[in-house]
Design a protein around this motif. Structure first.
Motif: not given
Length: 392
Positions: A113-115, A150-152, A172-179, A192-197
């Protein structure tokens, strides 16, 4: 007298009729009879396809009257596909809650999932309202089938300040991009989340409960409130102290911190021990410590060592969780290697989860010896108080 046609209508149709009324008028319908009492706040039910979700949510929150003095949460149940539903609640304080919880148990399928909340990535959905600015979003039970939806939705929320992600099975992988404006991020029970960026330069509050994933902060930010509840242990094997260094720097200036004993022993102490006592949590005022106490007296050493790094601490909350993860190795050397810093500002010690008053008294006695000045108030797990003078 004319025939009362409304009384013969099912509740679902009455709720649909009430949903078209302004909040003040819909609230007044609760005075008509016992049957009408709660209809004003029942969920509006609609049906459609998965592709319709964004438009339906957009239309729904458009009709919410933000400046209505009698505003109340409004609810929608949108049914799509086979036995799939999303529950939508629009509340005051610019809050939107989306619950994708399935009606029947499903086998989770892994997904990423990428936000993207950066302004250059803001999506423009023609039906999404600009009149109601969502600042807090709760996302619950997003699955691989609803992740794109959800991402949209998130990408359309330009002014989002607070994002809460709860119980997303298979994530399993979540990326949150917010500046831009995201200041608070909460992730709870995504087991089950293994990677959080994290690409979040303005983040001030980060609250996490679940197994520890590999956390990758791509920008430096100083958290004032950090909850690192990793009592379930590691999400992925092979995680080393150096993998936690970037996260450690984000919590160094926290004023409120939740931390597990094993996290300090295994991931923090190996990185700060070479600094010979120069590493301190100078701004920490409130510590929530999670431990798994047993008959081994050395089990207290990690807490004592961490407290010596917190010269300005005012409140200490100690939770005993018998199911909390325990590190494999022993770090009995920690206390000896920590430069002593007496606590002069501690005003409260609160114990939680202890079944034995004797254990609480024993721990309190050891803590008192670390304190300079006036003894703090001591609260036990059952809500009673311990006399600090008696404990000494």
């Amino acid at each position: 007298m004319g025939k009362d046609l409304f009384s013969n209508l099912p509740d679902q149709i009455l709720c649909h009729i009430v949903s078209f009324l302004p909040n003040e008028s819909s609230l007044e319908t609760s005075l008509l009879s016992t049957r009408w009492r709660d209809l004003w706040n029942e969920a509006l039910v609609k049906h459609g396809t998965q592709e319709d979700i964004i438009g339906v949510v957009a239309d729904f929150i458009t009709n919410f009257e933000e400046f209505d003095p009698l505003k109340h949460p409004r609810k929608l149940q949108f049914h799509f596909a086979e036995e799939s539903v999303v529950s939508v609640t629009v509340a005051n304080n610019s809050k939107l809650m989306l619950d994708f919880s399935p009606w029947k148990e499903e086998i989770p399928i892994g997904y990423e999932l990428e936000f993207k909340l950066s302004k250059q990535h803001i999506a423009t959905y023609q039906s999404f309202p600009s009149t109601f600015s969502v600042k807090t979003l709760h996302l619950k039970s997003v699955s691989c089938f609803t992740s794109e939806v959800a991402a949209s939705i998130v990408s359309n929320l330009e002014h989002l300040e607070n994002l809460v992600v709860i119980d997303c099975k298979g994530l399993e992988s979540l990326s949150v991009d917010s500046t831009s404006e995201l200041h608070k991020l909460t992730i709870l029970d995504c087991l089950e989340l293994k990677t959080l960026r994290l690409k979040t330069s303005k983040l001030k509050s980060f609250r996490y409960r679940g197994p520890l994933p590999l956390i990758r902060p791509e920008y430096h930010f100083n958290l004032s409130d950090a909850m690192l509840d990793f009592r379930l242990g590691l999400s992925c094997s092979g995680l080393k102290a150096k993998d936690f260094d970037a996260t450690l720097l984000t919590i160094k200036n926290s004023e409120v911190l939740t931390l597990c004993k094993w996290t300090f022993e295994e991931l923090i102490w190996p990185s700060i021990s070479p600094l010979s006592g120069s590493f301190k949590f100078y701004k920490l005022r409130e510590l929530w410590w999670i431990d798994n106490y047993n008959k081994d007296e050395s089990n207290k050493d990690a807490l004592f060592s961490f407290l010596k790094l917190c010269p300005t601490l005012e409140q200490l909350f100690v939770t005993n969780d018998p199911e909390s993860y325990l590190a494999g190795g022993s770090n009995s050397y920690v206390v000896k290697g920590t430069k002593c810093t007496g606590m002069e500002h501690l005003k409260l010690i609160k114990f939680m989860g202890f079944s034995s008053r004797r254990d609480e008294t024993s721990l309190a006695k050891c803590l008192i010896h670390l304190i300079k000045g006036k003894p703090p108030k001591i609260k036990t797990s059952d809500g009673n108080s311990l006399d600090a003078m008696f404990v000494e």
